[in-house]
Design an enzyme around this catalytic site. Structure first.
Site, PDB file in Angstrom:
ATOM      1  N   GLU A   1       0.824  -1.220   0.000  1.00 42.04           N
ATOM      2  CA  GLU A   1       0.000   0.000   0.000  1.00 42.04           C
ATOM      3  C   GLU A   1       0.859   1.272   0.000  1.00 42.04           C
ATOM      4  O   GLU A   1       1.153   1.837   1.051  1.00 42.04           O
ATOM      5  CB  GLU A   1      -0.935   0.018   1.224  1.00 42.04           C
ATOM      6  CG  GLU A   1      -1.837   1.259   1.230  1.00 42.04           C
ATOM      7  CD  GLU A   1      -2.739   1.374   2.469  1.00 42.04           C
ATOM      8  OE1 GLU A   1      -3.660   2.202   2.436  1.00 42.04           O
ATOM      9  OE2 GLU A   1      -2.511   0.648   3.452  1.00 42.04           O
TER      10      GLU A   1
ATOM     11  N   LYS B   1      -2.812  -1.947  -2.810  1.00 40.18           N
ATOM     12  CA  LYS B   1      -3.845  -1.052  -2.287  1.00 40.18           C
ATOM     13  C   LYS B   1      -3.406   0.363  -2.621  1.00 40.18           C
ATOM     14  O   LYS B   1      -2.387   0.846  -2.129  1.00 40.18           O
ATOM     15  CB  LYS B   1      -4.020  -1.239  -0.775  1.00 40.18           C
ATOM     16  CG  LYS B   1      -5.094  -0.321  -0.179  1.00 40.18           C
ATOM     17  CD  LYS B   1      -5.551  -0.774   1.198  1.00 40.18           C
ATOM     18  CE  LYS B   1      -6.525   0.230   1.809  1.00 40.18           C
ATOM     19  NZ  LYS B   1      -7.172  -0.232   3.033  1.00 40.18           N
TER      20      LYS B   1
END
Length: 294
Positions: free
Chosen positions: A176, A213
């Protein structure tokens, strides 16, 4: 179970619920839920309250595998129980929802327009415990604020370096590198980020699988190539400070990108709601995020 869960993450319809606010963001999460800081006098009491909130969400009939593919947990939540079962087992066995664990220790100070992750000294022990608790994958977050090529390269290098240790432990990492939605160079950041991620993806062998993400991109379908990459199980989007309606609207413009929202999922929930009101508010949130994800 692992193979079934992988299949679900790859091809299932739905989104990932992020229930992983940790030490620093817990007071904020509780305040949004209607519990003020004077309701607890120490960290233990605070974490008890947040576990009650998460238990209420997870056990709600609205928290349903027809809409929700996975849930990201905070370390304390993984180690605690819901109805006598470890949270990961409860999610997998009672709900049919795939459990993930947030493994990062927060963000380092900003440098080169980015915030790397702080060191994770106990990663090996944490991954071992995650396996014992039947966790499928992990999540770790860094932040990009400026279109600084060195900074962005450092973020992605760090993510994949730790990601490979997580893969070696038999788990699927969610990488992420969040682009700050308020960055004046957001679109440029996303172009640089995509190129760096592709460089790393192309160097993985075929059994090394990751999830990504990412912040919903300024230009729709910027991440199409990443979504279609053979080493990527799924690309999920964070809400990044957008309201739920705004995040949902932006998400709908991106084919194959699904949500992994935290604040946008829980923004209408309150400790003082009756169970009926709570379940209804959660169901509305779940359905709207699901619609945007498919």
């Amino acid at each position: 179970m692992q193979q079934q869960q992988l299949e679900k993450m790859k091809n299932g319809k739905g989104f990932i619920a992020a229930l992983d606010q940790s030490g620093g963001s817990t007071p904020k999460a509780l305040a949004a839920y209607g519990i003020k800081e004077d309701a607890y006098s120490n960290e233990d009491e605070m974490f008890d309250l947040v576990h009650e909130m998460r238990t209420r969400i997870i056990t709600s009939p609205a928290f349903d595998s027809n809409y929700i593919l996975g849930a990201i947990l905070f370390e304390q939540t993984m180690d605690r129980e819901i109805e006598g079962m470890y949270t990961g087992d409860y999610l997998a066995e009672k709900k049919g929802i795939v459990p993930f664990l947030k493994v990062d220790k927060g963000l380092a100070e900003e440098s080169d327009g980015v915030q790397l992750m702080k060191p994770i000294p106990d990663l090996k022990a944490l991954l071992k415990r995650a396996n014992e608790r039947h966790i499928f994958g992990t999540k770790m977050r860094s932040v990009i604020k400026d279109a600084n090529p060195e900074g962005i390269k450092a973020v992605v290098d760090q993510q994949f370096e730790i990601g490979k240790q997580i893969i070696a432990a038999g788990l699927v990492p969610i990488i992420e590198p969040e682009v700050d939605i308020n960055s004046p160079e957001k679109e440029k950041c996303e172009e640089l980020l995509k190129a760096e991620i592709l460089r790393h993806l192309n160097s993985l062998n075929e059994s090394e699988l990751v999830m990504l993400k990412l912040t919903i991109p300024t230009v729709p379908n910027t991440y199409k190539e990443l979504i279609e990459h053979p080493n990527v199980v799924r690309v999920v989007a964070l809400s990044g400070g957008y309201s739920r309606d705004e995040a949902n609207a932006k998400l709908k413009e991106n084919d194959g990108l699904i949500a992994s929202f935290s604040r946008a999922l829980s923004q209408d929930l309150n400790v003082n709601q009756t169970d009926e009101e709570f379940n209804q508010a959660l169901q509305q949130a779940v359905k709207s995020i699901y619609e945007a994800s498919i």
